[in-house]
Structures are given as C-alpha cells and as structure tokens.
Design a protein around this motif. Structure first.
Motif, PDB file in Angstrom:
ATOM      1  N   SER A  84     -14.164   4.367 -10.011  1.00  0.00           N
ATOM      2  CA  SER A  84     -13.179   3.964  -8.872  1.00  0.00           C
ATOM      3  C   SER A  84     -13.806   3.215  -7.729  1.00  0.00           C
ATOM      4  N   LEU A  85     -13.260   2.313  -7.160  1.00  0.00           N
ATOM      5  CA  LEU A  85     -13.675   1.624  -5.861  1.00  0.00           C
ATOM      6  C   LEU A  85     -13.103   2.174  -4.549  1.00  0.00           C
ATOM      7  N   ASN A  86     -13.610   2.142  -3.471  1.00  0.00           N
ATOM      8  CA  ASN A  86     -12.758   2.433  -2.142  1.00  0.00           C
ATOM      9  C   ASN A  86     -11.683   1.394  -2.239  1.00  0.00           C
ATOM     10  N   VAL A  87     -10.527   1.785  -1.790  1.00  0.00           N
ATOM     11  CA  VAL A  87      -9.106   1.107  -1.722  1.00  0.00           C
ATOM     12  C   VAL A  87      -9.134  -0.102  -1.047  1.00  0.00           C
ATOM     13  N   SER A  88     -10.002  -0.150   0.154  1.00  0.00           N
ATOM     14  CA  SER A  88     -10.002  -1.361   0.928  1.00  0.00           C
ATOM     15  C   SER A  88     -10.936  -2.525   0.190  1.00  0.00           C
ATOM     16  N   VAL A  89     -11.761  -1.863  -0.465  1.00  0.00           N
ATOM     17  CA  VAL A  89     -12.727  -3.003  -1.373  1.00  0.00           C
ATOM     18  C   VAL A  89     -11.957  -3.504  -2.334  1.00  0.00           C
ATOM     19  N   SER A  90     -11.276  -2.725  -3.136  1.00  0.00           N
ATOM     20  CA  SER A  90     -10.441  -3.156  -4.219  1.00  0.00           C
ATOM     21  C   SER A  90      -9.404  -4.084  -3.713  1.00  0.00           C
ATOM     22  N   LEU A 107      -6.840   1.638   5.896  1.00  0.00           N
ATOM     23  CA  LEU A 107      -5.497   0.606   6.267  1.00  0.00           C
ATOM     24  C   LEU A 107      -5.945  -0.223   7.049  1.00  0.00           C
ATOM     25  N   GLY A 108      -6.893  -0.005   8.198  1.00  0.00           N
ATOM     26  CA  GLY A 108      -7.150  -1.185   8.842  1.00  0.00           C
ATOM     27  C   GLY A 108      -8.362  -2.295   8.536  1.00  0.00           C
ATOM     28  N   ALA A 109      -9.058  -1.761   7.420  1.00  0.00           N
ATOM     29  CA  ALA A 109      -9.972  -2.536   6.957  1.00  0.00           C
ATOM     30  C   ALA A 109      -9.213  -3.577   5.849  1.00  0.00           C
ATOM     31  N   ILE A 110      -8.145  -3.229   5.303  1.00  0.00           N
ATOM     32  CA  ILE A 110      -7.253  -4.113   4.435  1.00  0.00           C
ATOM     33  C   ILE A 110      -6.488  -4.923   5.170  1.00  0.00           C
ATOM     34  N   LEU A 111      -6.168  -4.579   6.424  1.00  0.00           N
ATOM     35  CA  LEU A 111      -5.470  -5.623   7.320  1.00  0.00           C
ATOM     36  C   LEU A 111      -6.442  -6.639   7.921  1.00  0.00           C
ATOM     37  N   ARG A 112      -7.643  -6.256   8.078  1.00  0.00           N
ATOM     38  CA  ARG A 112      -8.588  -7.159   8.366  1.00  0.00           C
ATOM     39  C   ARG A 112      -8.876  -8.142   7.495  1.00  0.00           C
ATOM     40  N   LEU A 150       0.890  -1.246  -0.153  1.00  0.00           N
ATOM     41  CA  LEU A 150      -0.292  -0.116   0.059  1.00  0.00           C
ATOM     42  C   LEU A 150       1.062   1.375  -0.015  1.00  0.00           C
ATOM     43  N   GLU A 151       0.630   2.233  -1.127  1.00  0.00           N
ATOM     44  CA  GLU A 151       1.396   3.301  -1.104  1.00  0.00           C
ATOM     45  C   GLU A 151       0.752   4.590  -0.617  1.00  0.00           C
ATOM     46  N   SER A 152       1.500   5.093   0.272  1.00  0.00           N
ATOM     47  CA  SER A 152       0.837   6.345   0.707  1.00  0.00           C
ATOM     48  C   SER A 152      -0.880   6.538   1.087  1.00  0.00           C
ATOM     49  N   VAL A 153      -1.359   5.161   1.531  1.00  0.00           N
ATOM     50  CA  VAL A 153      -2.766   5.291   1.939  1.00  0.00           C
ATOM     51  C   VAL A 153      -2.735   6.016   3.195  1.00  0.00           C
ATOM     52  N   GLU A 154      -3.755   7.122   2.905  1.00  0.00           N
ATOM     53  CA  GLU A 154      -3.943   8.452   4.078  1.00  0.00           C
ATOM     54  C   GLU A 154      -4.884   7.751   5.212  1.00  0.00           C
ATOM     55  N   LYS A 155      -5.910   7.370   4.980  1.00  0.00           N
ATOM     56  CA  LYS A 155      -7.002   6.907   6.079  1.00  0.00           C
ATOM     57  C   LYS A 155      -6.893   5.782   6.701  1.00  0.00           C
TER      58      LYS A 155
END
Length: 264
Positions: A240-246, A126-131, A117-122
């Motif tokens: 586009s989609l939310n980055v965690s969904v993508s 980031l937490g949702a992606i880790l989950r 993940l490059e420069s994810v701000e929110k």
C-alpha cells in the motif's frame, strides 16, 4: 495598530484562540477557525473568507494589509507562543469565519474531476490531498463520513491554503453516491481487489476518484456503487501507499489524459 499589547496568557481573547485551535466542537459551534502564517492568511482572504480578528507578535514589523482585514492586535512573544499551534508562522494569527460545505454549494463544470475521500482520519493526509487537488486544478473534493473537520489546524498547515481554494463538500457516503449518480459522474474506486491498472481507464469524462482509509480501504457501499475499480500497481514488497500519495498519482493521471487527449 492598537497601542495596547496583550501581555497575559490568561487574557480571554488568548484563551479563545487556544480553544479554537484545540476543539473541533467549538469551531463547529461558533463557526470560527484559526489561521496561522502570512501565506495561509493571504490565501484565506483571497478565497473569500472573512477574517474577524488578527494578532501580531510584538516584534514583527507588520503584515501586508488587504481589503476587509481587521487591524491586528499586538501580543508579546510569550503570549504568541501560547496561542500558536505550530512554529515558524511568521508571527501572525487570525480568526476567520467558516464557510458552508454542503453538496448544494458545489458548482460543477462540464466533465468535472472530483476526488472523494471516505473516512480519512489523519488531518495531515487530508490537507496534503487538498494541496495536490489545488495544484492539479481538481474541480471538487468531497469528504464523506469525516473523522476530522476541515478547519483542523494540522489540516490547514498541510494544505498550505489549499483547503481555502478547492471547492469542498462534506456529507455521508450515501449522499455522495446519490449526488454522483444524479450528475452522471463515473465512480472509480481505488482498491487492490478485483481492479484494473489505473492508467488503463479513461478519466477524461466526468469522473470521481474515490479513496478510502489506509487501514481498511473503502466500504462495501462504495465498491458496489463503482463503475470501475482501479489500482496502483505495487511492484515492491509493501502492499500500500500513503493515501495522499495515491491520490496524487491518480489525480495527475487524470490531468495527463485530459492534456494529451482533451475531449472535443
């Protein structure tokens, strides 16, 4: 359990918890962070983190004890409300020690699946992606050029403890690219331009799925470093989609391929 109860929001220990919740600079300086909630604290301890202090809202009956867990200090409901970053945390807060998150700390198996993940701000994203990464049994998550720290309370909440369980490294994009090239891990960058549908690419081999920010996407250095560019088809009006969904879609495509046609 200690007999004394903290009753003042001006108590130094209470102020320390609040400062750790609010200030990433203090978390980095002291190597400490705050965990709220029974489930999150249990995940934290089970994943090898050391809890150094624990606070319990006075009307709570108790907390399931684990080895190396300090005795909880009672606080009044008013003090707990001051300390807590969010609601519905079952009346328990802990302070734990941070871990090291360097690339050298990653232990990779054969044909690893990595999310970059490059420069994810929110922190929530980031937490949702880790989950999701924990659920998909991803081998590692690498956070490049971070705009939030791993122990942000919103990130911990969104990950539901995934931040403790998933091997995670923090570094620059340049360092990450060199690391992936050195370990012969294919780099797949998620982007709309000059790309192929994600399900057309073999993700069974050592693979790094690289995601950028929703606003600007990936930097040019990642586009140039990529072995392939992949996209999620956009069939509606939005582009586009939310980055965690993508990230979830791409992670589970890799899971699907590895289950259906595992490498011998």
């Amino acid at each position: 359990m200690e007999e004394n109860i903290i009753t003042s929001v001006q108590n130094a220990r209470v102020k320390h918890v609040v400062a750790l919740q609010q200030k990433s600079s203090l978390r980095r300086e002291e190597g400490l962070f705050v965990v709220e909630g029974q489930r999150e604290i249990e995940h934290c301890i089970a994943c090898g983190y050391e809890v150094v202090e624990m606070f319990l809202r006075s009307q709570e009956s108790g907390v399931r004890s684990q080895e190396n867990t300090p005795t909880a200090t009672l606080v009044t409901p008013q003090v707990y409300e001051k300390m807590a970053y969010r609601e519905s945390t079952e009346g328990i807060i802990a302070i734990a020690k941070c871990k090291s998150h360097g690339l050298k700390d990653l232990v990779l198996k054969e044909h690893p699946l990595i999310v970059v993940l490059e420069s994810v701000e929110k922190p929530g994203n980031l937490g949702a992606i880790l989950r999701t990464a924990e659920a998909a049994n991803v081998d590692a998550v690498i956070v490049c050029d971070p705009l939030t720290d791993l122990y942000n309370p919103n990130l911990i909440r969104a990950s539901i403890g995934g931040v403790f369980a998933v091997p995670t490294a923090v570094c620059s994009s340049k360092e990450c690219i060199a690391f992936l090239k050195e370990h012969q891990i294919r780099i797949l960058t998620a982007q709309l331009q000059d790309s192929y549908d994600y399900y057309d690419y073999d993700m069974r081999h050592a693979t790094a799925i690289v995601m950028g920010t929703e606003s600007t996407g990936l930097s040019q250095q990642w586009r140039e470093a990529a072995d392939a560019h992949i996209r999620i088809p956009m069939l509606g009006r939005l582009d586009s989609l939310n980055v965690s969904v993508s990230a979830a879609i791409l992670m589970y495509e890799a899971v699907r391929q590895r289950h259906i046609r595992p490498l011998s």
